[in-house]
Design a protein around this motif. Structure first.
Motif, short mmCIF file in Angstrom:
data_model
loop_
_atom_site.label_atom_id
_atom_site.label_comp_id
_atom_site.label_asym_id
_atom_site.label_seq_id
_atom_site.Cartn_x
_atom_site.Cartn_y
_atom_site.Cartn_z
N GLN A 109 6.42 -4.15 -0.87
CA GLN A 109 4.80 -3.66 -0.87
C GLN A 109 4.57 -2.59 -0.77
O GLN A 109 3.59 -2.02 -1.52
CB GLN A 109 4.06 -4.58 0.28
N TYR A 138 5.33 -4.69 5.67
CA TYR A 138 5.20 -3.76 4.76
C TYR A 138 6.59 -2.65 4.59
O TYR A 138 6.67 -2.19 3.76
CB TYR A 138 3.86 -3.00 4.82
N ILE A 172 -3.01 -1.49 2.79
CA ILE A 172 -2.00 -1.84 3.59
C ILE A 172 -3.15 -2.55 4.72
O ILE A 172 -2.56 -3.88 5.12
CB ILE A 172 -1.16 -0.85 4.24
#
Length: 503
Positions: free
Chosen positions: A152, A147, A192
């Motif tokens: 993202q 991430y 996440i």
């Protein structure tokens, strides 16, 4: 005759008592003579068996440590019960302990409360240093990097901020931003970790944030049950309630993990839980590895709890401090907005902008310095006899990195209790300068905070994204209180209300 017999028995009992006392005194004397003597750091005199526990009656942990720091110097010791503790208050000694001698200081003290809360110390935060901990941290670090390398995270922040901005603008009167900032961070990490989001009025979200808030309030200076084992037979209401809250949180994380396992597709790994499930399967497949049995479902659940719970709680509180500052200091808010407008414009805040958001990042760094969420960090434990400078530190000593004393040290920071983002900028104000050893809100060494990079990016993107679209000012009935509000182990701002308008 009976009286004579009674006298003889009394004499006999007295003799027995004398013998027992002589044996006890002799044994104690031998123990004291043979006990290894250490050159410990200075500190307050401790009452035998109970230590310095009475010093903490009607006062907070941090106030006593600050007082003792002034009296005994940069490294001092004290005890609670029979547990010896050492406090480090300056960066050179902290660097020596946690970096140069990191392996010596990388343990975690056994705390009965945290053992229950982390299901047998199976979290990254509280597990002891060793192969299992290294594996667990490696898995989590690898999953988080997914991430931090792509887009993202910034896309998730943008997605989460849109309904938050709309909801803030719908508020016609001043409001407490606590739940809005909490939902922002909550949904970023929920996405996440699990790929989902919640609404502001979702009962599950409200319940979990209330859980975090109550647990922080209850934790305070800790629990007597951690230091006096007999109390565990009849625990206090405070202890019982706090463990109940941890149990509810663990159940929330574990149920999410099980849901994700049921629909897991190794060809479509989309969130942190998927990455952890995949890593767990790979570890289990290597049956010859000595650590293949050290990552169970409980370890996986606790790892997710570290990332999600730790990330939500610390980041939302830090954002609370930042928005209090920019609402109280129009000069700082205007500089941040000018930079965001110039660097980002109408685009989504992302990695390509970070290098030029120097003042905005300096505001974030200064908030972390002046208002650290975890002023005392997380306690360490020595794994063997070691040293700090000229002092000898025995094995199994609890070691506190007194981060707030370092972050507020006038020898390290000019005018340390004033909010000055410029201290992190060069003379031209266009570049960030090295933070130095004195900037320690995430600790250092082997057990430096796992989520530091993620937290800093989240805060930067959220701050830039909100000031890009909104104006913030403090309501007239809110007192602009920019003093640390530390009650035990957490430093959170006092409640305040904001007036929010569109830019």
């Amino acid at each position: 005759m009976d009286e004579t017999k009674h006298v003889e028995e009394s004499v006999q009992i007295s003799s027995y008592t004398q013998v027992i006392l002589i044996v006890l005194v002799t044994t104690f004397g031998i123990m004291m003579l043979t006990k290894k003597r250490y050159k410990l750091p200075p500190g307050p005199w401790a009452v035998p068996m109970i230590g310095n526990i009475l010093s903490f009656v009607n006062t907070s942990f941090d106030r006593n440590l600050s007082k003792w720091h002034k009296k005994y110097g940069p490294v001092f010791s004290f005890s609670i019960g029979r547990r010896r503790m050492v406090v480090i208050n300056e960066p050179e000694a902290l660097n020596e302990a946690l970096v140069k001698k990191g392996s010596d200081f990388s343990g975690r003290p056994y705390l009965y409360s945290m053992s229950i809360a982390t299901q047998g110390n199976k979290s990254i935060l509280m597990s002891t240093y060793g192969d299992g901990w290294k594996l667990q941290r490696k898995i989590a670090s690898h999953a988080l990097r997914q991430y931090l390398t792509g887009r993202q995270l910034e896309e998730r922040v943008h997605e989460v901020l849109q309904p938050i901005i709309r909801n803030m603008l719908e508020r016609e009167e001043a409001f407490d931003p606590h739940m809005h900032l909490s939902l922002t961070v909550f949904n970023i990490l929920l996405g996440i970790c699990f790929g989902t989001v919640m609404e502001l009025d979702d009962p599950e979200f409200v319940g979990l944030i209330n859980l975090f808030d109550e647990a922080n309030d209850l934790f305070g200076n800790g629990f007597l049950e951690d230091f006096f084992p007999p109390l565990r037979l009849y625990p206090t209401k405070k202890f019982t309630r706090t463990m109940e809250l941890f149990g509810k949180f663990n159940q929330f994380i574990y149920s999410r993990l099980q849901e994700q396992k049921e629909k897991f597709d190794p060809e479509n790994v989309t969130n942190l839980t998927d990455n952890i499930i995949l890593a767990k399967q790979e570890v289990e497949a290597d049956t010859k590895s000595p650590v293949s049995a050290l990552f169970t479902d409980t370890h996986a659940s606790q790892t997710l709890g570290d990332v999600f719970g730790g990330g939500v709680d610390t980041t939302r509180i830090q954002l609370g401090w930042i928005f209090l500052v920019i609402s109280t200091r129009p000069d700082i808010k205007e500089k941040v907005q000018e930079e965001v407008d110039r660097v980002i414009g109408d685009k989504i805040p992302g990695k390509e902008h970070r290098a030029k958001l120097v003042y905005t990042e300096a505001v974030m760094l200064e908030a972390m310095r002046l208002f650290p969420v975890a002023p005392l960090g997380v306690p360490h434990e020595t794994l063997q006899d070691t040293t700090i400078g000229d002092y000898e530190i025995p094995a199994k000593t609890t070691v506190f990195p007194n981060q707030i004393e370092i972050l507020h040290d006038p020898n390290l920071w000019e005018d340390p209790l004033t909010f000055k983002p410029e201290r992190f900028l060069d003379e031209s104000g266009t570049k960030l300068v090295a933070k130095g050893q004195g900037w320690v809100p995430f600790s250092m060494g082997h057990r430096v905070c796992l989520g530091e990079s993620l937290a800093r990016l989240q805060i930067l993107y959220v701050l830039a994204g909100l000031v890009q679209k909104l104006n913030f000012s403090l309501s007239k009935d809110s007192c602009p209180d920019l003093k640390c509000n530390q009650d035990g182990l957490v430093n959170k701002p006092k409640k305040y209300k904001l007036i929010v308008t569109s830019r």
